[in-house]
Scaffold this active site. Structure first.
Site, PDB file in Angstrom:
ATOM      1  N   THR A 117       0.844  -1.193   0.000  1.00  0.00           N
ATOM      2  CA  THR A 117       0.000   0.000   0.000  1.00  0.00           C
ATOM      3  C   THR A 117       0.881   1.245   0.000  1.00  0.00           C
ATOM      4  O   THR A 117       1.847   1.329   0.754  1.00  0.00           O
ATOM      5  CB  THR A 117      -0.945   0.032   1.216  1.00  0.00           C
ATOM      6  OG1 THR A 117      -1.855  -1.060   1.117  1.00  0.00           O
ATOM      7  CG2 THR A 117      -1.743   1.335   1.259  1.00  0.00           C
TER       8      THR A 117
ATOM      9  N   PHE B 289       1.332   5.097   0.834  1.00  0.00           N
ATOM     10  CA  PHE B 289       0.837   6.153   1.714  1.00  0.00           C
ATOM     11  C   PHE B 289       1.498   7.478   1.331  1.00  0.00           C
ATOM     12  O   PHE B 289       2.661   7.496   0.914  1.00  0.00           O
ATOM     13  CB  PHE B 289       1.156   5.834   3.175  1.00  0.00           C
ATOM     14  CG  PHE B 289       0.366   4.693   3.739  1.00  0.00           C
ATOM     15  CD1 PHE B 289      -0.797   4.925   4.465  1.00  0.00           C
ATOM     16  CD2 PHE B 289       0.778   3.384   3.552  1.00  0.00           C
ATOM     17  CE1 PHE B 289      -1.530   3.873   4.987  1.00  0.00           C
ATOM     18  CE2 PHE B 289       0.052   2.325   4.067  1.00  0.00           C
ATOM     19  CZ  PHE B 289      -1.108   2.566   4.791  1.00  0.00           C
TER      20      PHE B 289
END
Length: 375
Positions: free
Chosen positions: A277, A279
């Site tokens: 992921t 960020f």
């Protein structure tokens, strides 16, 4: 049938003629730029360009569409040359030149969405290990906290390698236009966490975030689990611990399972072993580290046929690597879109800063969102 070697001789001869004519045309474009600079005339003249392109397509006969594409690229290059002559982008250049290259990391507060043990919490601690961190219920709350000054930075997920974009965050980026001052690619490894009394064979229901359902879809299907979405993976872990149901488990991080005293029943649930992921760190103030390697922009596009293609060609002509382009519908206008774009580069490169300057003059609703390091 003509011999291939003969055809190539003709091609070389024609190409030499085209090159000489191209140079002459660019000399004319340079003269136009000088004239526009002296008279204060904008570089972009959409009506004139469309008039030329329509005429070229008609004259091109059976190759009309190809001719239009060729001349669209020539127009882009001519316009880029003229922008350099007139000194476009003074405002954006001034903003960039005034940016500090030191990101303050002492005596700061950082906000994230979720609770202890969430992936956002882990990302925040990796990015700001010594900061005071504060959690918020929603992504919008994090933006509001940054806006009010309650926190200095916000850490938010924008994209997962399996689940795709976090659309809500992109909508908020386009709404607030805060600067992006950092980014982190966080490997995501999910476990199945249940109460201490449960065994893997007991589990019938899993609680987790919708993105995690997507990222672990094969595992969930193979075990015939009923997947119930929660606001956050750590919230799922916390609630499983509270509910104490033998047949319910959370798909969460190992940190969340540990945080809420869950027993790890299974490991590595994600469909993709390289599940990651991305960020970002948002800030109301612009910071540009000297070794920044990623640039983010947002804008809308002119209502002209081929405008997106022309934009992409401009990046390609400079050898710049686009890493993300995201379109989001405008809330105020039907079937119109705002675009978010990431590419590799540093604003201290002449080609890069000139391109950004040109786009700032041509693209409606343009915003430079930042030049930052991606870890």
């Amino acid at each position: 049938m003509r011999d291939l070697s003969e055809i190539r001789v003709d091609i070389d001869r024609i190409d030499n003629q085209i090159i000489e004519l191209f140079k002459q045309r660019m000399d004319c474009a340079k003269d136009v730029g000088i004239y526009k600079e002296s008279k204060g005339i904008p570089v972009l003249n959409e009506a004139r360009e469309n008039e030329i392109l329509n005429a070229v397509e008609e004259k091109g006969g059976e190759y009309g569409a190809y001719a239009r594409l060729l001349y669209s690229n020539i127009m882009e290059l001519s316009r880029a040359l003229q922008h350099n002559i007139v000194g476009s982008g003074k405002l954006i250049k001034d903003t960039i030149n005034k940016a500090s290259n030191e990101l303050p990391i002492e005596n700061i507060k950082v906000g994230y969405q979720g609770i202890n043990g969430a992936n956002s919490h882990e990302a925040t601690l990796k990015l700001f290990p010594d900061a005071e961190v504060k959690n918020y219920k929603s992504f919008g709350d994090v933006f509001e906290a940054v806006d009010s000054g309650e926190v200095t930075y916000g850490v938010l997920p924008v994209e997962n390698s399996t689940g795709g974009s976090v659309s809500t965050v992109y909508d908020l980026i386009l709404k607030h236009r805060f600067y992006i001052v950092g980014a982190l690619d966080l490997p995501i490894d999910y476990c199945l966490g249940g109460i201490r009394q449960s065994e893997l064979s007991d589990i019938e229901i899993v609680w987790t975030h919708p993105q995690s359902i997507s990222q672990c879809s094969n595992y969930i299907a193979n075990h015939s689990y009923d997947a119930i979405p929660c606001s956050n993976t750590a919230v799922a872990a916390r609630d499983v611990a509270k509910e104490k149901r033998l047949n319910v488990a959370a798909i969460c991080s190992h940190k969340a399972a540990e945080e809420y005293g869950l027993k790890v029943l299974d490991n590595h649930l994600q469909d993709d072993s390289s599940n990651t992921t991305r960020f970002i760190v948002i800030s109301k103030k612009l910071y540009i580290p000297k070794d920044a390697n990623k640039i983010s922009l947002c804008f809308s596009l002119p209502h002209v046929t081929g405008s997106l293609y022309s934009l992409l060609c401009r990046f390609n002509s400079l050898g710049l690597n686009l890493t993300k382009i995201e379109s989001r519908p405008r809330m105020d206008k039907n079937f119109e879109y705002l675009f978010y774009l990431d590419f590799s580069g540093n604003v201290h490169s002449n080609n890069v800063i000139e391109l950004i300057s040109q786009l700032s003059e041509e693209m409606p609703e343009f915003s430079f969102l930042g030049n930052y390091c991606e870890m």
